[in-house]
Design a protein around this motif. Structure first.
Motif: not given
Length: 345
Positions: A276-302
């Motif tokens: 389950a992809l999670g955002a952990d602490d968006p306030l400190l990391f600057g990325s929310r739920l959809a951002g986890q899917y988007a970054t992993m899509r881009a990083a690993h060409d999913l």
């Protein structure tokens, strides 16, 4: 080739910390209201540059978190935080949220751990009614405090096991304290039928994941990503059906991995792990739920089928009601069947 919109993919969000879910603009507004001077990392230099590679780095992270917690002064502040977290998840395709909170961090200002838990659960019901998002609570102990405090929180969680609390966790710097000392608290939670979800396998490696499995009898691991370093352990996790709450943006921000392409998500998927992809602490990391899917899509060409698989996995790992899961699974299938949107040339 186009991509489907990752924000419309139905998801369950299983790793979101209470204070860390706060919108940055809400933090700024509440701080200004009460004359609280924020550190640069929470003001003009946001999101902060973080690292947890050493004790000093974690101390800075924790200090920023504590400052953010301090702006929550009134019941309405808490109500606003929960509602905005729910609204942000819905905007990102969230259908179910399990938000993690340590009531002892707020007890002094809100009349004790029981009163604060009552407040949070009331706010959760209100936010769920207003947004349509299913929301449950995981009560988490702080591993830098005494294990007896964890037992107190486990008993509290057990009292609310049929009133919106679905799990018990253990958070903060996993390099601190002795994990085995928290086993009695987890035994209390287990007897109450609660999900057991300690943090493990982020700042420490596979050996600590194994400790969480054997000593705390974890059903789900907060992070757990470093299980990828030990194929035998990873196979054991898959066989046991222990889910991993993987938070890629926070892993990189804290220096666990050097960049997003180094997060071993493909290895975990290949092994058959429930993720389950999670955002952990968006306030400190600057990325929310959809951002986890988007970054992993881009990083690993999913591809989109793999993203849909991750979304299904998030519901399998959740304590969402059967009807919520069934509807989400059908809508994930519909998302995949709809075909990708063509990107403009």
């Amino acid at each position: 080739m186009g991509h489907r919109d990752v924000r419309t993919l139905p998801k369950a969000h299983l790793h979101l910390h209470f204070t860390g879910s706060m919108r940055h603009e809400t933090l700024l507004e509440l701080a200004a209201r009460d004359g609280i001077v924020l550190p640069d990392g929470l003001a003009e230099d946001w999101p902060p540059q973080l690292s947890a590679a050493d004790e000093k780095g974690w101390f800075r992270f924790q200090r920023l978190y504590d400052v953010a917690r301090s702006v929550l002064r009134t019941h309405d502040d808490v109500r606003r935080l929960v509602l905005e977290a729910a609204q942000d998840d819905v905007a990102d395709g969230g259908r179910w949220l399990e938000i993690q909170v340590d009531p002892s961090g707020y007890a002094g200002r809100f009349g004790g751990i029981t009163a604060f838990t009552d407040l949070v659960l009331d706010c959760v019901r209100d936010a769920a009614d207003r947004t349509g998002l299913g929301i449950a609570v995981v009560i988490a102990a702080n591993r830098t405090r005494h294990p007896l405090d964890a037992r107190t929180l486990a008993r509290l969680a057990a009292q609310y096991a049929d009133r919106g609390v679905i799990g018990f966790g253990l958070s903060n710097d996993e390099r601190r304290g002795r994990t085995a000392d928290f086993a009695p608290a987890f035994a209390i939670a287990e007897r109450a039928g609660l999900l057991l979800a300690p943090h493990g396998g982020e700042l420490r490696g596979p050996e600590h994941v194994a400790t969480c499995l054997t000593q705390l009898r974890a059903d789900r691991l907060g992070h757990g990503v470093r299980a990828a370093e030990d194929p035998e352990l990873l196979a054991r996790i898959v066989e046991a059906g222990v889910a991993l709450e993987v938070c890629p943006v926070s892993n990189v921000a804290l220096g666990v991995y050097s960049d997003l392409t180094s997060v071993p998500l493909p290895e975990l998927i290949e092994a058959g792990a429930t993720i389950a992809l999670g955002a952990d602490d968006p306030l400190l990391f600057g990325s929310r739920l959809a951002g986890q899917y988007a970054t992993m899509r881009a990083a690993h060409d999913l591809d989109d089928a793999t993203l849909a698989g991750l979304a299904r996995s998030s519901f399998v790992a959740s304590r969402a009601p059967a009807e919520v899961v069934a509807r989400a699974m059908a809508d994930i299938d519909a998302w995949l069947a709809a075909g990708p949107a063509m990107m403009p040339a």
